[in-house]
Design a protein around this motif. Sequence first.
Motif, mmCIF file in Angstrom:
data_model
loop_
_atom_site.group_PDB
_atom_site.id
_atom_site.type_symbol
_atom_site.label_atom_id
_atom_site.label_comp_id
_atom_site.label_asym_id
_atom_site.label_seq_id
_atom_site.Cartn_x
_atom_site.Cartn_y
_atom_site.Cartn_z
ATOM 1 N N THR A 187 0.844 -1.209 0.000
ATOM 2 C CA THR A 187 0.000 0.000 0.000
ATOM 3 C C THR A 187 0.877 1.256 0.000
ATOM 4 O O THR A 187 0.450 2.301 -0.475
ATOM 5 N N LEU A 188 2.099 1.135 0.541
ATOM 6 C CA LEU A 188 3.029 2.273 0.552
ATOM 7 C C LEU A 188 3.342 2.765 -0.862
ATOM 8 O O LEU A 188 3.715 3.918 -1.050
ATOM 9 N N LEU B 269 -2.167 0.125 7.154
ATOM 10 C CA LEU B 269 -3.019 0.800 6.160
ATOM 11 C C LEU B 269 -3.795 -0.246 5.354
ATOM 12 O O LEU B 269 -5.001 -0.095 5.104
ATOM 13 N N LEU C 100 -6.586 -1.806 7.468
ATOM 14 C CA LEU C 100 -7.669 -0.825 7.594
ATOM 15 C C LEU C 100 -8.537 -0.855 6.334
ATOM 16 O O LEU C 100 -9.777 -0.930 6.406
ATOM 17 N N GLU C 101 -7.890 -0.787 5.183
ATOM 18 C CA GLU C 101 -8.617 -0.805 3.913
ATOM 19 C C GLU C 101 -9.388 -2.123 3.744
ATOM 20 O O GLU C 101 -10.551 -2.123 3.328
ATOM 21 N N LYS D 226 -12.444 -2.388 6.001
ATOM 22 C CA LYS D 226 -13.498 -1.498 5.479
ATOM 23 C C LYS D 226 -14.163 -2.076 4.239
ATOM 24 O O LYS D 226 -15.288 -1.692 3.893
ATOM 25 N N ASN E 79 -6.033 -1.226 -5.475
ATOM 26 C CA ASN E 79 -6.638 -1.287 -4.145
ATOM 27 C C ASN E 79 -6.760 -2.738 -3.678
ATOM 28 O O ASN E 79 -6.434 -3.669 -4.418
ATOM 29 N N ALA F 95 -17.881 0.280 0.072
ATOM 30 C CA ALA F 95 -18.533 1.255 0.938
ATOM 31 C C ALA F 95 -19.879 0.753 1.454
ATOM 32 O O ALA F 95 -20.459 1.356 2.355
ATOM 33 N N GLU G 198 -7.097 5.421 12.378
ATOM 34 C CA GLU G 198 -7.008 5.805 10.969
ATOM 35 C C GLU G 198 -6.100 7.026 10.738
ATOM 36 O O GLU G 198 -5.214 7.015 9.883
ATOM 37 N N PHE H 49 -2.627 7.177 8.485
ATOM 38 C CA PHE H 49 -2.432 8.047 7.304
ATOM 39 C C PHE H 49 -1.161 8.884 7.463
ATOM 40 O O PHE H 49 -0.375 9.030 6.537
ATOM 41 N N VAL I 292 2.098 6.723 7.301
ATOM 42 C CA VAL I 292 2.329 6.249 5.936
ATOM 43 C C VAL I 292 2.843 7.393 5.070
ATOM 44 O O VAL I 292 3.833 7.247 4.350
#
Lengths: 428, 428
Positions: A69-70, A106, A109-110, A113, A304, A388, A411, A415, A418
């Motif tokens: 993700t970085l 990160l 978290l993604e 979600k 993603n 979502a 969160e 952010f 990162v």
Amino acid sequence: MSILIKNAAILSLDNEGKFSWLEGDIFIKGDIIEKIGRKLDVKADVVIDGKDKAAIPGFVNAHTHAAMTLFRGYADDLPLDIWLNKKIWPVEAKLTPEDVYWGVKLAILEMIKGGITAYGDMYFFMDEEAEAVKEAGIRASLSVGLIAVSGDPSIKLKEAEDFVARWNGEAEGRITVMFGPHAPYTCPPDFLKEVVSAAEQYGVGIHTHLAETKKEVEDMYKLYGKSPVKVYEEAGVLNLHVLAAHCVHLTSDDIEILKNNEVFVVHNPQSNLKLGSGVAPVPEMLKKGISVALGTDGAASNNNLDIFEEMRTAALLHKGINCDPTLVTASEAVKMATLWGAEALGLKNVGRIEPGKKADIVLLDFNAPHLQPKIDNLAQIVYSAGSADVNTVIIDGKIVMKDREVLTLDEERIFKEVQKRVKRLISN
Amino acid sequence: MSILIKNAAILSLDNEGKFSWLEGDIFIKGDIIEKIGRKLDVKADVVIDGKDKAAIPGFVNAHTHAAMTLFRGYADDLPLDIWLNKKIWPVEAKLTPEDVYWGVKLAILEMIKGGITAYGDMYFFMDEEAEAVKEAGIRASLSVGLIAVSGDPSIKLKEAEDFVARWNGEAEGRITVMFGPHAPYTCPPDFLKEVVSAAEQYGVGIHTHLAETKKEVEDMYKLYGKSPVKVYEEAGVLNLHVLAAHCVHLTSDDIEILKNNEVFVVHNPQSNLKLGSGVAPVPEMLKKGISVALGTDGAASNNNLDIFEEMRTAALLHKGINCDPTLVTASEAVKMATLWGAEALGLKNVGRIEPGKKADIVLLDFNAPHLQPKIDNLAQIVYSAGSADVNTVIIDGKIVMKDREVLTLDEERIFKEVQKRVKRLISN
């Protein structure tokens, strides 16, 4: 702790592999689904209103490199050799263990979600990744990536063994492990045999990349006179539980070998498209009865970590390029994203909503324009829903996301960390 | 009314067609973008905080059948002839004008929530669609679909002429119109010639389906000994402004004809995949300099009206099947979704954020895990963002969505009306 989900549309899978919807309640006690039924007469510590919501098994992202993700948005639309040699490998060389820790956070978290409750990963600085998994409350199958064509392979294998010994079954069993020989072109047969014997010794499986690009296949024929799948078979790899990511370029013989050895294939449709690798013969594999799961691959090649998108791409792509709209049905796509993903990770009691199974459950909110009208929930999930729409996520009997707020992760802090690290990583 | 958007990342397009990001403010007066710059010293009726947000031109969904949201999830994974003959056509035959009105409202609600500010449609009961467009505040190019192989073609053409005369330029210019001959296989050349002369008389363009399936091409060769594109050329259709949806099955001669006649192609990648139609030769068309826009097609063959997904699918698909990761770049995908979409609809002052252009602007919220880190906003939009990241939508200088709430439509009422009507439509 106990949880009661009331009046949800619950996705059930019967013994013939057919999905159906049951309007009712789910009672979770500890980490286990205890009861499912209409108007359950039970007392629970927490009651969740399931009205207008679908309760489905948590998604499994069976192949990713979470810390990448970085590098999301850092290298796109480039030829593969430039992408790897000029962009990805140079920044990966700068990574510190702490960078990996924050990149993984990160990613988790993604993923939470987006309704992902378990994932499979192969990377490096895996102790930091395991710590992040432990803290975040997600389920993961982790592997130290092994590349034997540089450095001292025996030291690397030893490190991987130590990781396996240290982490298998940790975090109340949420963390499991595999050995991670990177690919046939980075792990010669002699090394593969050593990995196999280590995996046998520890009683764990293998997570690997296999037959991803045309070049890999050509190189294997040049080096060994045979396909990557055949190289793995002859090195004894396929005797173990094997999670094989990609499997894009296969002969019909290769497919037969994968079937006979009960290899768990992980299809990464968006990554394969984005890197120009091609399209895996998924309909042929499904027809043979091979278990095909879904993966996002790393964020640098996707970009993603969204299993809705992989489901949708899998369900659409094979129809389109084979000119056959009956291929990879909504029902198959959901199985690839849930039950078959769990199987690929070697998780026997995950992947379906059923009494006695682990409580890894996602509540989808159907109160959105793109999910109206209410006709066929399964089709709406595969062909129209998105990350979502995930409202609540339960993993191992614990609520990790409620009303889209992830309760286990900070969160804002993620952010910031990162962004700070990325600034350093991509500076010259 | 005036609006000031402050401190956003504004997507600008220079005269060489290169995108860049400008941190600054946008001042909107009436329906027009008046000024763009850093720290604008202006007074406005409404001020919007653009921090952590990207201001991009509104998306254009250049080809859809909005009312078909009524059939979302009703017919999936079926062979094309069963899908059409047994499922779609029988329920379409039951549609009332009010059904179309509510189906369109659901579609517009979904589209606004996904950042779509203008769309192109061809269907029936178009007066009701135009009313819905007028009320909802969106921009649309509307066409009465014309099928000449059943009923009385001249009555239908007259109805289409009446629609054109009645609605062109209505709703403060947000509604424009075209003639909508359905396809070469439903509109024989003689009828096409009548449509062409009507369109010339009214000074409007043509919205049509072209070369969607292999069967269509084969049938045209059987009937006329030439390709669908050639049939249209010889009937004089291509002398007009033509929005041609699909263009999946093209010869290199066809591509040459499309180029020479400046036809506006609309690529519907997800619909073409889902129905098993195939993959349009988009990289070849882009190379030739053909303007290629994006469309979702109707919800029965997609199943959502989401331009993020079409952008992403277009950017990924052609890379993958051509094994070339440099094809259809993020920058091209954004142009397809914005400027080239506006061009396809014949809208000359829409599709870019620039002083003097219409204020059709979308604010994307970048405060989401899948859009971190902040490296390349354009890549994050194409490869990672989704409809749910749209925060605010401005159309024709009016705020139609704020913090994800659509101000012009009653969501709850729409869901109820649609559900009630669908129940009737799909019952036997």
